[in-house]
Design a protein around this motif. Structure first.
Motif, short mmCIF file in Angstrom:
data_model
loop_
_atom_site.label_atom_id
_atom_site.label_comp_id
_atom_site.label_asym_id
_atom_site.label_seq_id
_atom_site.Cartn_x
_atom_site.Cartn_y
_atom_site.Cartn_z
N GLY A 271 22.33 -37.60 46.73
CA GLY A 271 22.12 -37.56 45.28
C GLY A 271 20.67 -37.59 44.83
O GLY A 271 20.40 -37.47 43.64
N GLY A 272 19.75 -37.75 45.76
CA GLY A 272 18.35 -37.76 45.37
C GLY A 272 17.88 -36.37 44.97
O GLY A 272 18.59 -35.38 45.13
N GLY A 273 16.67 -36.30 44.41
CA GLY A 273 16.13 -35.01 44.01
C GLY A 273 14.95 -35.16 43.08
O GLY A 273 14.40 -36.26 42.93
N LEU A 274 14.56 -34.06 42.46
CA LEU A 274 13.44 -34.02 41.53
C LEU A 274 13.97 -33.98 40.11
O LEU A 274 14.86 -33.17 39.79
CB LEU A 274 12.59 -32.79 41.82
N VAL A 275 13.44 -34.84 39.27
CA VAL A 275 13.88 -34.90 37.88
C VAL A 275 12.68 -35.20 37.00
O VAL A 275 11.73 -35.85 37.44
CB VAL A 275 14.99 -35.97 37.71
N GLN A 276 12.73 -34.74 35.77
CA GLN A 276 11.65 -35.04 34.83
C GLN A 276 11.82 -36.44 34.26
O GLN A 276 12.95 -36.98 34.21
CB GLN A 276 11.65 -34.03 33.70
N ALA A 277 10.73 -37.00 33.82
CA ALA A 277 10.78 -38.32 33.19
C ALA A 277 11.75 -38.29 32.02
O ALA A 277 11.79 -37.33 31.25
CB ALA A 277 9.39 -38.73 32.72
N GLY A 278 12.55 -39.34 31.92
CA GLY A 278 13.58 -39.41 30.89
C GLY A 278 14.93 -38.90 31.35
O GLY A 278 15.94 -39.08 30.66
N ASP B 148 9.51 -44.77 39.18
CA ASP B 148 10.75 -44.89 39.94
C ASP B 148 10.74 -44.00 41.19
O ASP B 148 11.67 -44.06 42.00
CB ASP B 148 11.96 -44.52 39.08
N THR B 149 9.72 -43.18 41.33
CA THR B 149 9.61 -42.30 42.49
C THR B 149 9.55 -43.12 43.77
O THR B 149 8.69 -44.00 43.91
CB THR B 149 8.37 -41.41 42.38
N ALA B 150 10.46 -42.85 44.69
CA ALA B 150 10.55 -43.62 45.93
C ALA B 150 11.66 -43.04 46.80
O ALA B 150 12.45 -42.21 46.34
CB ALA B 150 10.85 -45.09 45.63
N VAL B 151 11.70 -43.50 48.03
CA VAL B 151 12.87 -43.26 48.88
C VAL B 151 13.84 -44.41 48.62
O VAL B 151 13.45 -45.58 48.73
CB VAL B 151 12.49 -43.19 50.36
N TYR B 152 15.06 -44.07 48.28
CA TYR B 152 16.08 -45.06 47.97
C TYR B 152 17.01 -45.23 49.17
O TYR B 152 17.53 -44.24 49.72
CB TYR B 152 16.87 -44.62 46.73
N GLY C 196 18.31 -43.13 53.64
CA GLY C 196 17.34 -42.94 52.58
C GLY C 196 17.47 -41.59 51.92
O GLY C 196 17.73 -40.57 52.59
N THR C 197 17.27 -41.58 50.61
CA THR C 197 17.27 -40.33 49.86
C THR C 197 16.10 -40.38 48.87
O THR C 197 15.87 -41.40 48.22
CB THR C 197 18.62 -40.11 49.13
N LEU C 198 15.35 -39.28 48.81
CA LEU C 198 14.12 -39.26 48.02
C LEU C 198 14.41 -38.93 46.56
O LEU C 198 15.08 -37.95 46.25
CB LEU C 198 13.16 -38.22 48.60
N VAL C 199 13.86 -39.76 45.70
CA VAL C 199 13.90 -39.53 44.25
C VAL C 199 12.48 -39.32 43.77
O VAL C 199 11.61 -40.18 43.98
CB VAL C 199 14.55 -40.72 43.52
N THR C 200 12.23 -38.18 43.14
CA THR C 200 10.90 -37.87 42.61
C THR C 200 11.02 -37.64 41.11
O THR C 200 11.80 -36.79 40.68
CB THR C 200 10.31 -36.63 43.28
N VAL C 201 10.26 -38.40 40.34
CA VAL C 201 10.27 -38.28 38.88
C VAL C 201 8.93 -37.75 38.43
O VAL C 201 7.89 -38.39 38.64
CB VAL C 201 10.57 -39.63 38.23
N SER C 202 8.95 -36.58 37.81
CA SER C 202 7.71 -35.96 37.34
C SER C 202 7.43 -36.35 35.89
O SER C 202 8.35 -36.54 35.10
CB SER C 202 7.80 -34.45 37.48
N SER C 203 6.15 -36.44 35.58
CA SER C 203 5.77 -36.85 34.22
C SER C 203 5.62 -35.65 33.30
O SER C 203 5.66 -34.51 33.71
CB SER C 203 4.46 -37.63 34.26
#
Length: 123
Positions: A7-14, A88-92, A116-123
């Motif tokens: 379920g991890g991935g790249l998402v925008q802030a908010g 919140d960007t981190a490996v979960y 672990g699954t990577l979550v990346t939050v872009s600003s």
């Protein structure tokens, strides 16, 4: 016994993401389940935990934004993450205290971690 996170991935802030973690193997019962995370250059920290009785605990930094839940029939723990922030960007990593079937009628309890699954939050 294995824990498989997804379920991890790249998402925008908010934005929002939902992580899942399924336990499989010779499981007798599962006690506490939860999620931790590790950002680059930082120590691993507890994010959220849930007991077998559905009591929950959260890190102050995620209270009001993240929700941990579990489906005992599926041996799965979830982390719903809303209003995500760049910090919140981190490996979960998911984790669980699992009682495992041993030889014969024996069981033993041990602590397990997912991959672990990577979550990346872009600003």
């Amino acid at each position: 016994v294995q824990l498989q996170a997804s379920g991890g991935g790249l998402v925008q802030a908010g934005g929002s993401l939902r992580l899942s973690c399924a336990a499989s193997g010779s499981i007798f019962s599962i006690n506490d389940m939860g999620w931790s995370r590790q950002a680059p250059g930082k120590e691993r920290e507890l994010v959220a935990a849930i007991t077998s009785g559905d009591s929950t605990n959260y890190a102050d930094s995620v209270k009001g934004r993240f929700t941990v839940s579990r489906d005992n029939a599926k041996n799965t723990v979830y982390l719903q993450m809303n209003n995500l922030k760049p910090e919140d960007t981190a490996v979960y990593y998911c984790n669980a205290e699992i009682r495992v079937r041993g030889k014969g009628w024996s069981t033993f309890s041990s602590h397990y971690w997912g991959q672990g699954t990577l979550v990346t939050v872009s600003s």
